[in-house]
Write a protein that holds these residues in place. Structure first.
Motif, mmCIF file in Angstrom:
data_model
loop_
_atom_site.group_PDB
_atom_site.id
_atom_site.type_symbol
_atom_site.label_atom_id
_atom_site.label_comp_id
_atom_site.label_asym_id
_atom_site.label_seq_id
_atom_site.Cartn_x
_atom_site.Cartn_y
_atom_site.Cartn_z
ATOM 1 N N GLN A 53 -12.155 83.429 21.399
ATOM 2 C CA GLN A 53 -12.358 83.395 19.959
ATOM 3 C C GLN A 53 -11.833 82.086 19.398
ATOM 4 O OE1 GLN A 53 -11.118 87.035 17.881
ATOM 5 N NE2 GLN A 53 -10.684 87.907 19.890
ATOM 6 N N MET A 54 -12.218 81.821 18.171
ATOM 7 C CA MET A 54 -11.649 80.697 17.434
ATOM 8 C C MET A 54 -10.827 81.256 16.295
ATOM 9 S SD MET A 54 -14.457 77.690 17.207
ATOM 10 C CE MET A 54 -15.058 76.908 18.690
ATOM 11 N N LEU A 55 -9.745 80.549 15.992
ATOM 12 C CA LEU A 55 -8.894 80.879 14.867
ATOM 13 C C LEU A 55 -8.842 79.651 13.975
ATOM 14 C CD1 LEU A 55 -6.904 82.773 13.426
ATOM 15 C CD2 LEU A 55 -5.098 81.825 14.887
ATOM 16 N N LYS A 98 -18.250 74.033 24.473
ATOM 17 C CA LYS A 98 -17.945 73.965 25.901
ATOM 18 C C LYS A 98 -16.571 74.571 26.192
ATOM 19 C CE LYS A 98 -17.346 70.562 29.575
ATOM 20 N NZ LYS A 98 -15.989 70.104 29.710
ATOM 21 N N ILE A 99 -15.581 74.183 25.411
ATOM 22 C CA ILE A 99 -14.218 74.718 25.602
ATOM 23 C C ILE A 99 -14.195 76.218 25.361
ATOM 24 C CG2 ILE A 99 -11.843 74.648 24.727
ATOM 25 C CD1 ILE A 99 -12.393 71.635 24.060
ATOM 26 N N TRP A 100 -14.893 76.673 24.318
ATOM 27 C CA TRP A 100 -14.951 78.100 24.005
ATOM 28 C C TRP A 100 -15.584 78.886 25.148
ATOM 29 C CZ3 TRP A 100 -19.461 81.022 23.014
ATOM 30 C CH2 TRP A 100 -19.207 82.338 22.603
ATOM 31 N N GLY A 106 -22.800 82.345 18.416
ATOM 32 C CA GLY A 106 -22.160 83.487 19.069
ATOM 33 C C GLY A 106 -20.646 83.428 19.132
ATOM 34 N N VAL A 107 -20.048 82.420 18.529
ATOM 35 C CA VAL A 107 -18.592 82.286 18.547
ATOM 36 C C VAL A 107 -17.992 83.249 17.533
ATOM 37 C CG1 VAL A 107 -16.631 80.739 18.193
ATOM 38 C CG2 VAL A 107 -18.735 79.861 19.228
ATOM 39 N N LYS A 108 -17.024 84.046 17.986
ATOM 40 C CA LYS A 108 -16.292 84.917 17.070
ATOM 41 C C LYS A 108 -15.181 84.070 16.444
ATOM 42 C CE LYS A 108 -13.882 89.281 16.632
ATOM 43 N NZ LYS A 108 -13.375 90.455 17.366
ATOM 44 N N ILE A 109 -15.216 83.970 15.122
ATOM 45 C CA ILE A 109 -14.253 83.147 14.396
ATOM 46 C C ILE A 109 -13.431 84.037 13.470
ATOM 47 C CG2 ILE A 109 -13.935 81.189 12.836
ATOM 48 C CD1 ILE A 109 -16.789 80.280 13.653
ATOM 49 N N ASN A 110 -12.122 83.913 13.576
ATOM 50 C CA ASN A 110 -11.208 84.578 12.657
ATOM 51 C C ASN A 110 -10.553 83.509 11.808
ATOM 52 O OD1 ASN A 110 -11.228 87.480 13.567
ATOM 53 N ND2 ASN A 110 -10.794 86.441 15.487
ATOM 54 N N GLY A 111 -10.152 83.881 10.596
ATOM 55 C CA GLY A 111 -9.572 82.900 9.696
ATOM 56 C C GLY A 111 -8.199 83.292 9.201
ATOM 57 N N ILE A 112 -7.415 82.279 8.912
ATOM 58 C CA ILE A 112 -6.150 82.449 8.207
ATOM 59 C C ILE A 112 -6.243 81.584 6.955
ATOM 60 C CG2 ILE A 112 -3.670 82.001 8.210
ATOM 61 C CD1 ILE A 112 -3.642 82.553 11.208
ATOM 62 N N ALA A 113 -6.182 82.241 5.797
ATOM 63 C CA ALA A 113 -6.204 81.534 4.526
ATOM 64 C C ALA A 113 -4.763 81.168 4.184
ATOM 65 C CB ALA A 113 -6.821 82.406 3.440
ATOM 66 N N PRO A 142 -7.830 71.707 7.355
ATOM 67 C CA PRO A 142 -8.165 72.767 8.297
ATOM 68 C C PRO A 142 -7.644 72.440 9.699
ATOM 69 C CG PRO A 142 -10.072 71.362 8.007
ATOM 70 C CD PRO A 142 -8.987 70.843 7.077
ATOM 71 N N GLU A 143 -7.494 73.473 10.452
ATOM 72 C CA GLU A 143 -7.091 73.343 11.845
ATOM 73 C C GLU A 143 -7.658 74.542 12.595
ATOM 74 O OE1 GLU A 143 -2.955 72.141 14.031
ATOM 75 O OE2 GLU A 143 -3.311 71.552 11.949
ATOM 76 N N THR A 144 -8.138 74.320 13.803
ATOM 77 C CA THR A 144 -8.798 75.372 14.552
ATOM 78 C C THR A 144 -8.215 75.471 15.954
ATOM 79 O OG1 THR A 144 -10.829 74.981 13.301
ATOM 80 C CG2 THR A 144 -11.045 76.232 15.350
ATOM 81 N N PHE A 145 -7.993 76.704 16.380
ATOM 82 C CA PHE A 145 -7.490 76.985 17.718
ATOM 83 C C PHE A 145 -8.545 77.762 18.485
ATOM 84 C CE2 PHE A 145 -3.891 76.562 14.941
ATOM 85 C CZ PHE A 145 -2.964 75.852 15.675
ATOM 86 N N ILE A 146 -8.715 77.437 19.755
ATOM 87 C CA ILE A 146 -9.551 78.254 20.628
ATOM 88 C C ILE A 146 -8.603 79.083 21.470
ATOM 89 C CG2 ILE A 146 -11.256 78.286 22.489
ATOM 90 C CD1 ILE A 146 -12.387 75.672 21.355
#
Length: 175
Positions: free
Chosen positions: A67-69, A169-171, A93-100, A140-144
């Motif tokens: 997933q991505m955060l 690719k990393i995901w 198809g990437v599942k993305i979750n968010g932190i506001a 913004p910042e994103t983690f896999i």
């Protein structure tokens, strides 16, 4: 002997100038080394940021699928710039979750209505506590996160169109 003393300040200035010039000519390093890559996501539980999406906790990120955060804020201009890329990742198809981060429910809802909502879950981090635990320095910042809940990649700044192939690719490899 006294004439040599007159040249000392000029010599010191020349050495100082050479050191400064060498520092300015060195290529800029834009890579931020994360201390969290390779470590499990820290334990957290965040309340839902908006009514349309459920709350987010660390257990939601260790579900057997990568997933991505994404850490974002409605007041963040680069977050607006990356919104189309997040929607494209979701379509792939990437599942993305968010932190506001440091935001209000109304502002988050307005942001999502205007720029799109690629998030499966959104937690609100009013005091940026989880953001700091993740080692995030801003939005913004994103983690896999891999299928076991381990951070495998950290993307600092907005996701741009040219970043998509590498992030996908990393995901995929994180599965």
């Amino acid at each position: 002997m006294n004439r040599w003393l007159l040249w000392v300040p000029l010599g010191l200035f020349a050495v100082f100038f050479a050191i400064v010039a060498a520092g300015l000519m060195r290529p800029k390093d834009n890579i931020v080394e994360s201390k969290m890559v390779g470590k499990p996501i820290p334990e957290f539980t965040l309340p839902a940021a908006v009514e349309q999406r459920p709350a987010l906790s660390s257990t939601n990120l260790a579900t057997g699928e990568p997933q991505m955060l994404n850490i974002f804020a409605s007041w963040c201009v680069p977050c607006i710039a990356e919104a189309p890329q997040l929607l494209e990742l979701e379509r792939a198809g990437v599942k993305i979750n968010g932190i506001a981060s440091r935001d209000t429910p109304q502002d988050i809802a307005n942001f999502l209505n205007r720029w799109g909502n690629p998030y499966a879950r959104i937690g609100t981090d009013v005091r940026s506590i989880v953001q700091l635990e993740l080692g995030s320095s801003g939005v913004p910042e994103t983690f896999i996160v891999d299928s076991k809940g381990v951070i495998v990649h950290q993307h600092v700044g907005d996701i741009r169109k040219e970043d998509l192939p590498e992030l996908l690719k990393i995901w995929k490899e994180a599965g």
